[in-house]
Motif scaffolding. Structure first.
Motif, PDB file in Angstrom:
ATOM      1  N   LEU A   1      -3.565   1.088   8.687  1.00  0.00           N
ATOM      2  CA  LEU A   1      -4.177   2.339   8.236  1.00  0.00           C
ATOM      3  C   LEU A   1      -3.186   3.457   7.911  1.00  0.00           C
ATOM      4  O   LEU A   1      -3.368   4.168   6.915  1.00  0.00           O
ATOM      5  N   PRO A   2      -2.119   3.657   8.685  1.00  0.00           N
ATOM      6  CA  PRO A   2      -1.188   4.740   8.347  1.00  0.00           C
ATOM      7  C   PRO A   2      -0.475   4.554   7.008  1.00  0.00           C
ATOM      8  O   PRO A   2       0.118   5.520   6.494  1.00  0.00           O
ATOM      9  N   TYR A   3      -0.504   3.366   6.453  1.00  0.00           N
ATOM     10  CA  TYR A   3       0.189   3.092   5.200  1.00  0.00           C
ATOM     11  C   TYR A   3      -0.698   3.334   3.976  1.00  0.00           C
ATOM     12  O   TYR A   3      -0.240   3.243   2.839  1.00  0.00           O
ATOM     13  N   ALA A   4      -1.972   3.633   4.209  1.00  0.00           N
ATOM     14  CA  ALA A   4      -2.925   3.793   3.115  1.00  0.00           C
ATOM     15  C   ALA A   4      -3.185   5.267   2.824  1.00  0.00           C
ATOM     16  O   ALA A   4      -3.070   6.133   3.694  1.00  0.00           O
ATOM     17  N   ASN A   5      -3.571   5.545   1.588  1.00  0.00           N
ATOM     18  CA  ASN A   5      -4.037   6.875   1.219  1.00  0.00           C
ATOM     19  C   ASN A   5      -5.513   7.047   1.534  1.00  0.00           C
ATOM     20  O   ASN A   5      -6.005   8.171   1.643  1.00  0.00           O
ATOM     21  N   PHE A   6      -6.203   5.910   1.663  1.00  0.00           N
ATOM     22  CA  PHE A   6      -7.647   5.963   1.816  1.00  0.00           C
ATOM     23  C   PHE A   6      -8.155   4.724   2.544  1.00  0.00           C
ATOM     24  O   PHE A   6      -7.653   3.626   2.325  1.00  0.00           O
ATOM     25  N   VAL A   7      -9.137   4.919   3.412  1.00  0.00           N
ATOM     26  CA  VAL A   7      -9.805   3.800   4.080  1.00  0.00           C
ATOM     27  C   VAL A   7     -11.204   3.681   3.492  1.00  0.00           C
ATOM     28  O   VAL A   7     -12.017   4.593   3.623  1.00  0.00           O
ATOM     29  N   THR A   8     -11.470   2.574   2.835  1.00  0.00           N
ATOM     30  CA  THR A   8     -12.779   2.353   2.252  1.00  0.00           C
ATOM     31  C   THR A   8     -13.684   1.665   3.270  1.00  0.00           C
ATOM     32  O   THR A   8     -13.328   1.535   4.444  1.00  0.00           O
ATOM     33  N   SER A   9     -14.838   1.230   2.852  1.00  0.00           N
ATOM     34  CA  SER A   9     -15.769   0.564   3.749  1.00  0.00           C
ATOM     35  C   SER A   9     -15.419  -0.920   3.898  1.00  0.00           C
ATOM     36  O   SER A   9     -14.465  -1.423   3.293  1.00  0.00           O
ATOM     37  N   HIS A  10     -16.202  -1.614   4.699  1.00  0.00           N
ATOM     38  CA  HIS A  10     -15.979  -3.034   4.995  1.00  0.00           C
ATOM     39  C   HIS A  10     -16.098  -3.865   3.723  1.00  0.00           C
ATOM     40  O   HIS A  10     -16.807  -3.497   2.773  1.00  0.00           O
ATOM     41  N   VAL A  11     -15.403  -5.005   3.711  1.00  0.00           N
ATOM     42  CA  VAL A  11     -15.450  -5.899   2.556  1.00  0.00           C
ATOM     43  C   VAL A  11     -16.880  -6.269   2.177  1.00  0.00           C
ATOM     44  O   VAL A  11     -17.196  -6.429   0.984  1.00  0.00           O
ATOM     45  N   ASP A  12     -17.768  -6.386   3.153  1.00  0.00           N
ATOM     46  CA  ASP A  12     -19.158  -6.744   2.889  1.00  0.00           C
ATOM     47  C   ASP A  12     -20.058  -5.531   2.663  1.00  0.00           C
ATOM     48  O   ASP A  12     -21.269  -5.678   2.508  1.00  0.00           O
ATOM     49  N   ASP A  13     -19.466  -4.333   2.659  1.00  0.00           N
ATOM     50  CA  ASP A  13     -20.250  -3.112   2.500  1.00  0.00           C
ATOM     51  C   ASP A  13     -19.685  -2.280   1.347  1.00  0.00           C
ATOM     52  O   ASP A  13     -19.320  -1.132   1.524  1.00  0.00           O
TER      53      ASP A  13
ATOM     54  N   LEU B   1       0.820  -1.205   0.000  1.00  0.00           N
ATOM     55  CA  LEU B   1       0.000   0.000   0.000  1.00  0.00           C
ATOM     56  C   LEU B   1       0.859   1.262   0.000  1.00  0.00           C
ATOM     57  O   LEU B   1       0.502   2.269  -0.620  1.00  0.00           O
ATOM     58  N   GLU B   2       1.974   1.205   0.693  1.00  0.00           N
ATOM     59  CA  GLU B   2       2.865   2.354   0.739  1.00  0.00           C
ATOM     60  C   GLU B   2       3.598   2.552  -0.590  1.00  0.00           C
ATOM     61  O   GLU B   2       3.907   3.678  -0.980  1.00  0.00           O
ATOM     62  N   TYR B   3       3.834   1.465  -1.307  1.00  0.00           N
ATOM     63  CA  TYR B   3       4.634   1.506  -2.538  1.00  0.00           C
ATOM     64  C   TYR B   3       3.872   2.084  -3.728  1.00  0.00           C
ATOM     65  O   TYR B   3       4.424   2.842  -4.524  1.00  0.00           O
ATOM     66  N   VAL B   4       2.607   1.732  -3.877  1.00  0.00           N
ATOM     67  CA  VAL B   4       1.857   2.109  -5.070  1.00  0.00           C
ATOM     68  C   VAL B   4       1.429   3.573  -5.037  1.00  0.00           C
ATOM     69  O   VAL B   4       1.553   4.257  -4.021  1.00  0.00           O
ATOM     70  N   GLY B   5       0.875   4.033  -6.169  1.00  0.00           N
ATOM     71  CA  GLY B   5       0.432   5.414  -6.254  1.00  0.00           C
ATOM     72  C   GLY B   5      -0.748   5.730  -5.365  1.00  0.00           C
ATOM     73  O   GLY B   5      -0.893   6.862  -4.873  1.00  0.00           O
ATOM     74  N   PHE B   6      -1.630   4.738  -5.139  1.00  0.00           N
ATOM     75  CA  PHE B   6      -2.811   4.958  -4.310  1.00  0.00           C
ATOM     76  C   PHE B   6      -3.122   3.674  -3.553  1.00  0.00           C
ATOM     77  O   PHE B   6      -3.528   2.674  -4.141  1.00  0.00           O
ATOM     78  N   GLY B   7      -2.907   3.703  -2.243  1.00  0.00           N
ATOM     79  CA  GLY B   7      -3.135   2.531  -1.410  1.00  0.00           C
ATOM     80  C   GLY B   7      -4.458   2.632  -0.678  1.00  0.00           C
ATOM     81  O   GLY B   7      -4.747   3.665  -0.051  1.00  0.00           O
ATOM     82  N   VAL B   8      -5.260   1.573  -0.747  1.00  0.00           N
ATOM     83  CA  VAL B   8      -6.584   1.557  -0.123  1.00  0.00           C
ATOM     84  C   VAL B   8      -6.624   0.477   0.955  1.00  0.00           C
ATOM     85  O   VAL B   8      -6.376  -0.701   0.676  1.00  0.00           O
ATOM     86  N   ALA B   9      -6.948   0.879   2.164  1.00  0.00           N
ATOM     87  CA  ALA B   9      -7.145  -0.072   3.267  1.00  0.00           C
ATOM     88  C   ALA B   9      -8.633  -0.340   3.411  1.00  0.00           C
ATOM     89  O   ALA B   9      -9.458   0.586   3.356  1.00  0.00           O
ATOM     90  N   MET B  10      -8.981  -1.604   3.604  1.00  0.00           N
ATOM     91  CA  MET B  10     -10.385  -1.967   3.796  1.00  0.00           C
ATOM     92  C   MET B  10     -10.880  -1.455   5.149  1.00  0.00           C
ATOM     93  O   MET B  10     -10.098  -1.281   6.090  1.00  0.00           O
ATOM     94  N   GLY B  11     -12.195  -1.269   5.250  1.00  0.00           N
ATOM     95  CA  GLY B  11     -12.767  -0.811   6.515  1.00  0.00           C
ATOM     96  C   GLY B  11     -12.587  -1.795   7.645  1.00  0.00           C
ATOM     97  O   GLY B  11     -12.650  -1.423   8.823  1.00  0.00           O
ATOM     98  N   ASN B  12     -12.349  -3.061   7.304  1.00  0.00           N
ATOM     99  CA  ASN B  12     -12.120  -4.111   8.302  1.00  0.00           C
ATOM    100  C   ASN B  12     -10.637  -4.392   8.509  1.00  0.00           C
ATOM    101  O   ASN B  12     -10.268  -5.446   9.037  1.00  0.00           O
ATOM    102  N   SER B  13      -9.776  -3.447   8.127  1.00  0.00           N
ATOM    103  CA  SER B  13      -8.328  -3.661   8.196  1.00  0.00           C
ATOM    104  C   SER B  13      -7.796  -3.752   9.623  1.00  0.00           C
ATOM    105  O   SER B  13      -8.394  -3.218  10.568  1.00  0.00           O
ATOM    106  N   HIS B  14      -6.632  -4.393   9.747  1.00  0.00           N
ATOM    107  CA  HIS B  14      -5.883  -4.334  11.001  1.00  0.00           C
ATOM    108  C   HIS B  14      -5.533  -2.861  11.249  1.00  0.00           C
ATOM    109  O   HIS B  14      -5.068  -2.174  10.338  1.00  0.00           O
ATOM    110  N   PRO B  15      -5.731  -2.358  12.465  1.00  0.00           N
ATOM    111  CA  PRO B  15      -5.477  -0.936  12.729  1.00  0.00           C
ATOM    112  C   PRO B  15      -4.076  -0.468  12.354  1.00  0.00           C
ATOM    113  O   PRO B  15      -3.889   0.689  11.947  1.00  0.00           O
ATOM    114  N   GLU B  16      -3.090  -1.354  12.458  1.00  0.00           N
ATOM    115  CA  GLU B  16      -1.719  -0.952  12.151  1.00  0.00           C
ATOM    116  C   GLU B  16      -1.480  -0.734  10.663  1.00  0.00           C
ATOM    117  O   GLU B  16      -0.460  -0.164  10.276  1.00  0.00           O
TER     118      GLU B  16
END
Length: 267
Positions: free
Chosen positions: A232-244, A215-230
């Motif tokens: 999140l700082p590596y993402a550009n964006f936090v999306t919603s849950h995998v089921d949402d 996520l840190e390497y690419v141009g745009f990193g997306v963390a899922m809403g159900n991600s491990h809290p650690e």
């Protein structure tokens, strides 16, 4: 920025806790392909674990084994094996503590313990068959990744191997063991180079600790809403849950699909 390729983790990203692909994710991947953007699986799983999912999504290229084995449209283009000397040290130390190991090769995976409860618990959580029993597998085949089965309070027992390996916990009873410095980002970089693309051309989705570097390497990193809290700082964006609508909303935020999304920017 018009992104050209998107890398998707599997567990917790393309599939939910029941290891099912949400129907909206299937549709979102189809729409992404219709836009001329290539989807690629980027997973800690081995290639023999992902065929049904890849076929359902129509994905032909894979970064597997946490970056250790990369396939582009049926052709292997990158391999990162673990050295036999390093494996021998791991085997010796794990045996001293009665910690089971599962060795992952190119076409098969084998364990060095029979009926080990942690192996059964962790591997079965992936909804795949248990490994064959073959303690010598690591000596005869190329090994790209190992599952080390121990609990978090026992991780300190492997400090002596930190110069040889990267260890990433993915289950309460299991860690991925990679070559030192190994990550999905290495496999992603190898595939991008093959295609004449740069990291800035790529988007990546993930939810686990093994997705940090990608996520840190690419141009745009997306963390899922159900991600491990650690993660999140590596993402550009936090999306919603995998089921949402998590995949769809992340693709919308990246400008690759056109609709209103529900997601939370973090940087």
């Amino acid at each position: 920025m018009s992104y050209k390729i998107v890398f998707f983790d599997i567990d917790g990203t393309l599939v939910n806790e029941q290891k099912e692909i949400p129907e909206d994710t299937v549709l979102a991947i189809r729409e992404l392909k219709e836009q001329g953007v290539e989807p690629v699986i980027a997973t800690g799983r081995a290639p023999y674990f992902i065929k049904p999912l890849a076929e359902k999504l129509g994905i032909e290229s894979f970064v597997t084994l946490n970056g250790g084995y990369v396939v582009y449209k049926g052709q292997s283009l990158y391999r990162r094996e673990i050295g036999k000397r390093e494996l021998g040290r791991l085997v010796e130390l794990a045996a001293a503590h009665d910690h089971g190991l599962v060795f992952e090769g190119e076409t098969a995976f084998c364990s060095d313990r029979e009926n080990h409860p942690f192996i059964e618990e962790a591997v079965l959580s992936l909804k795949v068959d248990l490994p064959s029993f073959n303690p010598a597998f690591w000596q005869t085949d190329d090994i790209f990744q190992v599952f080390l089965h121990c609990e978090s309070h026992e991780e300190h027992l492997y400090e002596a191997l930190k110069d040889d390996f990267t260890l990433i916990r993915w289950h309460r009873a299991a860690m991925d063991v990679l070559p030192a410095g190994g990550s999905k980002a290495q496999g992603v970089a190898a595939l991008l180079e093959k295609l004449g693309l740069t990291a800035a051309d790529a988007v990546a989705f993930g939810d686990g600790l093994n997705d940090k570097e990608m996520l840190e390497y690419v141009g745009f990193g997306v963390a899922m809403g159900n991600s491990h809290p650690e993660l999140l700082p590596y993402a550009n964006f936090v999306t919603s849950h995998v089921d949402d609508r998590g995949i769809r909303n992340g693709l919308i935020e990246a400008g690759l699909l056109h609709s209103e999304g529900v997601a939370v920017p973090i940087k």
